[in-house]
Design an enzyme around this catalytic site. Structure first.
Site, PDB file in Angstrom:
ATOM      1  CB  THR A  65      -6.681   2.913   1.024  1.00 30.33           C
ATOM      2  OG1 THR A  65      -5.480   2.892   0.277  1.00 30.33           O
ATOM      3  CG2 THR A  65      -6.686   1.780   2.014  1.00 30.33           C
ATOM      4  CE  LYS A 116      -3.772   5.767   0.610  1.00 27.50           C
ATOM      5  NZ  LYS A 116      -5.039   5.511  -0.031  1.00 27.50           N
ATOM      6  N   GLY A 145       1.614  -2.420   4.181  1.00 29.13           N
ATOM      7  CA  GLY A 145       0.642  -1.518   3.592  1.00 29.13           C
ATOM      8  C   GLY A 145      -0.486  -1.311   4.582  1.00 29.13           C
ATOM      9  CB  SER A 186     -13.051   1.337   0.385  1.00 28.11           C
ATOM     10  OG  SER A 186     -12.103   2.027  -0.404  1.00 28.11           O
TER      11      SER A 186
END
Length: 177
Positions: free
Chosen positions: A4, A36, A48, A127
């Site tokens: 994400t 998210k 988040g 990521s």
């Protein structure tokens, strides 16, 4: 944490938190429109997450309880949550990171005990976080507003990171800082 990208930007009296919608299991995309980024504390806090979804929901529930226990005190609620996260045998196994913010402060929370404020009004996790962070830092000195910085930065991350897509969820607050 991977799979994400979540980005927080505070600029010109506005706080914006955005995230992508991709959920991956290994090398497979299983969902493209996950949410998210969410509001907490009746809209006064934006959060988040990156990492395991069930773990993140558990942490959001715990943070919501801490915010009820310490109303209007985001830093205290986050420190208390992080203490529990590090010391509770069940919570210690949770694999997630969180960005949370209210009108006054933004914080990164981790199971390693981190409660960190962003440098220069920008912070990212996941990521694609470093890609979004670099893009946002480069765009902060432009005349773009905070939401545009977040949108463009997340799109850049989505173009680079295979675990990030362009289905964005953006939440914002008027900032006190």
């Amino acid at each position: 944490m991977h799979a994400t990208t979540i980005l927080m930007v505070r600029k010109d009296g506005r706080l914006v938190v955005g995230g992508d919608g991709q959920v991956s299991l290994g090398q497979t995309i299983v969902k493209g429109n996950a949410r998210k980024v969410r509001t907490l504390a009746k809209g006064a806090v934006i959060g988040g997450f990156a990492g395991a979804t069930a773990d993140a929901f558990t942490l959001f529930e715990r943070l919501e309880a801490k915010l009820e226990q310490y109303p209007g005190q985001l830093v205290r609620a986050c420190v208390e949550l992080t203490k529990d996260w590090r010391t509770d045998r069940y919570l210690r196994r949770l694999e997630a990171m969180m960005l949370v913010a209210d009108k006054d402060v933004g914080l990164l929370l981790s199971g390693a005990g981190d409660v960190l404020e962003p440098e220069a009004g920008v912070m990212a996790i996941g990521s694609g976080g470093n890609y979004a962070l670099a893009a946002a830092r480069a765009l902060m000195d432009t005349d773009l507003d905070a939401e545009t910085v977040v949108r463009r930065s997340l799109q850049i991350a989505a173009d680079i990171c295979v675990y990030t897509n362009g289905n964005l969820v953006i939440e914002s607050l008027e900032s006190a800082v």
